[in-house]
Design an enzyme around this catalytic site. Structure first.
Site, PDB file in Angstrom:
ATOM      1  N   THR A  53       1.433   5.521   4.862  1.00  0.00           N
ATOM      2  CA  THR A  53       0.393   5.799   5.858  1.00  0.00           C
ATOM      3  C   THR A  53       0.912   6.766   6.914  1.00  0.00           C
ATOM      4  OG1 THR A  53       1.014   4.051   7.409  1.00  0.00           O
ATOM      5  CG2 THR A  53      -0.481   3.437   5.600  1.00  0.00           C
ATOM      6  N   HIS A  55       0.821  -1.211   0.000  1.00  0.00           N
ATOM      7  CA  HIS A  55       0.000   0.000   0.000  1.00  0.00           C
ATOM      8  C   HIS A  55       0.858   1.266   0.000  1.00  0.00           C
ATOM      9  CE1 HIS A  55       1.126   0.570   4.182  1.00  0.00           C
ATOM     10  NE2 HIS A  55       0.860  -0.715   4.364  1.00  0.00           N
ATOM     11  N   GLY A  56       0.227   2.391  -0.277  1.00  0.00           N
ATOM     12  CA  GLY A  56       0.897   3.686  -0.199  1.00  0.00           C
ATOM     13  C   GLY A  56       1.241   4.060   1.239  1.00  0.00           C
ATOM     14  N   TRP A  76       1.032   6.161  10.083  1.00  0.00           N
ATOM     15  CA  TRP A  76       1.917   5.440  11.000  1.00  0.00           C
ATOM     16  C   TRP A  76       3.247   5.058  10.351  1.00  0.00           C
ATOM     17  CZ3 TRP A  76      -0.793   1.743  14.986  1.00  0.00           C
ATOM     18  CH2 TRP A  76      -1.503   2.530  15.888  1.00  0.00           C
ATOM     19  N   ASN A  77       3.301   4.913   9.013  1.00  0.00           N
ATOM     20  CA  ASN A  77       4.601   4.717   8.366  1.00  0.00           C
ATOM     21  C   ASN A  77       5.481   5.930   8.640  1.00  0.00           C
ATOM     22  OD1 ASN A  77       3.266   3.218   5.298  1.00  0.00           O
ATOM     23  ND2 ASN A  77       3.831   2.209   7.211  1.00  0.00           N
ATOM     24  N   GLU A 102      -3.020  -7.665   6.949  1.00  0.00           N
ATOM     25  CA  GLU A 102      -1.710  -7.696   7.601  1.00  0.00           C
ATOM     26  C   GLU A 102      -1.738  -8.603   8.819  1.00  0.00           C
ATOM     27  OE1 GLU A 102       1.362  -7.846   7.620  1.00  0.00           O
ATOM     28  OE2 GLU A 102       2.107  -5.777   7.569  1.00  0.00           O
ATOM     29  N   GLY A 118       4.377  -6.998   5.924  1.00  0.00           N
ATOM     30  CA  GLY A 118       4.454  -8.332   6.515  1.00  0.00           C
ATOM     31  C   GLY A 118       4.050  -9.408   5.515  1.00  0.00           C
ATOM     32  N   ILE A 119       3.068  -9.100   4.698  1.00  0.00           N
ATOM     33  CA  ILE A 119       2.626 -10.035   3.665  1.00  0.00           C
ATOM     34  C   ILE A 119       3.706 -10.137   2.582  1.00  0.00           C
ATOM     35  CG2 ILE A 119       0.805 -10.578   1.998  1.00  0.00           C
ATOM     36  CD1 ILE A 119      -0.059 -10.534   5.030  1.00  0.00           C
TER      37      ILE A 119
END
Length: 179
Positions: free
Chosen positions: A12, A9-10, A14-15, A84, A146-147
């Site tokens: 976030t 994903h793009g 929290w990233n 996730e 994680g995936i």
């Protein structure tokens, strides 16, 4: 023999804050939304043959997949197994925390309040086995870091250390080949 594509994903919130997201639904930033649109344009203009997008039910992946679908016209559907890993007590904590780094190497241990990496691998490997058997379609999977590790370990041998350190960037597109 056929291929499969994977992207994370793009970016976030929290990233940016260096926090573990896991099952916590951290939304895309404006930059993350832009990354998703740009990836959609890249896929559209690349000439890659993709039949369908499968995405995690978490909004950061779903929003990324929907942006790619809007740019490409590809059908997209939610695949719950792509969610996730549930990191339990570590969600919202620093990604580089010492205790988490050690816990990431304990594949059979469930995170307190979460799931083990072996449980995660089982659901992702089962999905990949199904997609491998479906030789008539090429999929783009939109999910999480994680995936990404588990998907990579399905196609390549990895040591525990390599697995724990593996990952991809937001909206990085990776191609894998079912042999």
């Amino acid at each position: 023999m056929h291929n499969i594509y994977f992207t994370r994903h793009g970016e976030t919130v929290w990233n940016v804050e260096n926090k573990i997201c896991g099952m916590t639904d951290s939304p895309l930033t404006a930059r993350g939304q832009q990354q998703a649109r740009q990836l959609g344009e890249l896929v559209r203009d690349s000439g890659l043959h993709i039949d369908e997008i499968l995405y995690s039910p978490l909004s950061r992946a779903a929003d990324t997949a929907k942006a790619i679908a809007a740019a490409t016209g590809l059908p997209a559907r939610c695949e719950p197994r792509l969610r996730e890993q549930c990191f339990g007590k570590y969600e919202g904590t620093p990604r580089d925390g010492a205790e988490f780094r050690i816990s990431k190497t304990h594949f059979a241990d469930r995170y307190v309040g979460g799931e083990s990496m072996m449980q995660l691998a089982q659901r992702i490997y089962n999905l990949l086995d199904e997609l491998k058997a479906d030789t008539g379609k090429t999929y783009l999977l939109v999910a999480h870091n994680g995936i990404a590790r588990v998907v990579h370990s399905y196609f390549y041998d990895m040591t525990n250390e390599e697995y724990a350190a593996a990952g991809i960037k937001n909206c990085q597109l990776v191609e894998y080949s079912f042999g």
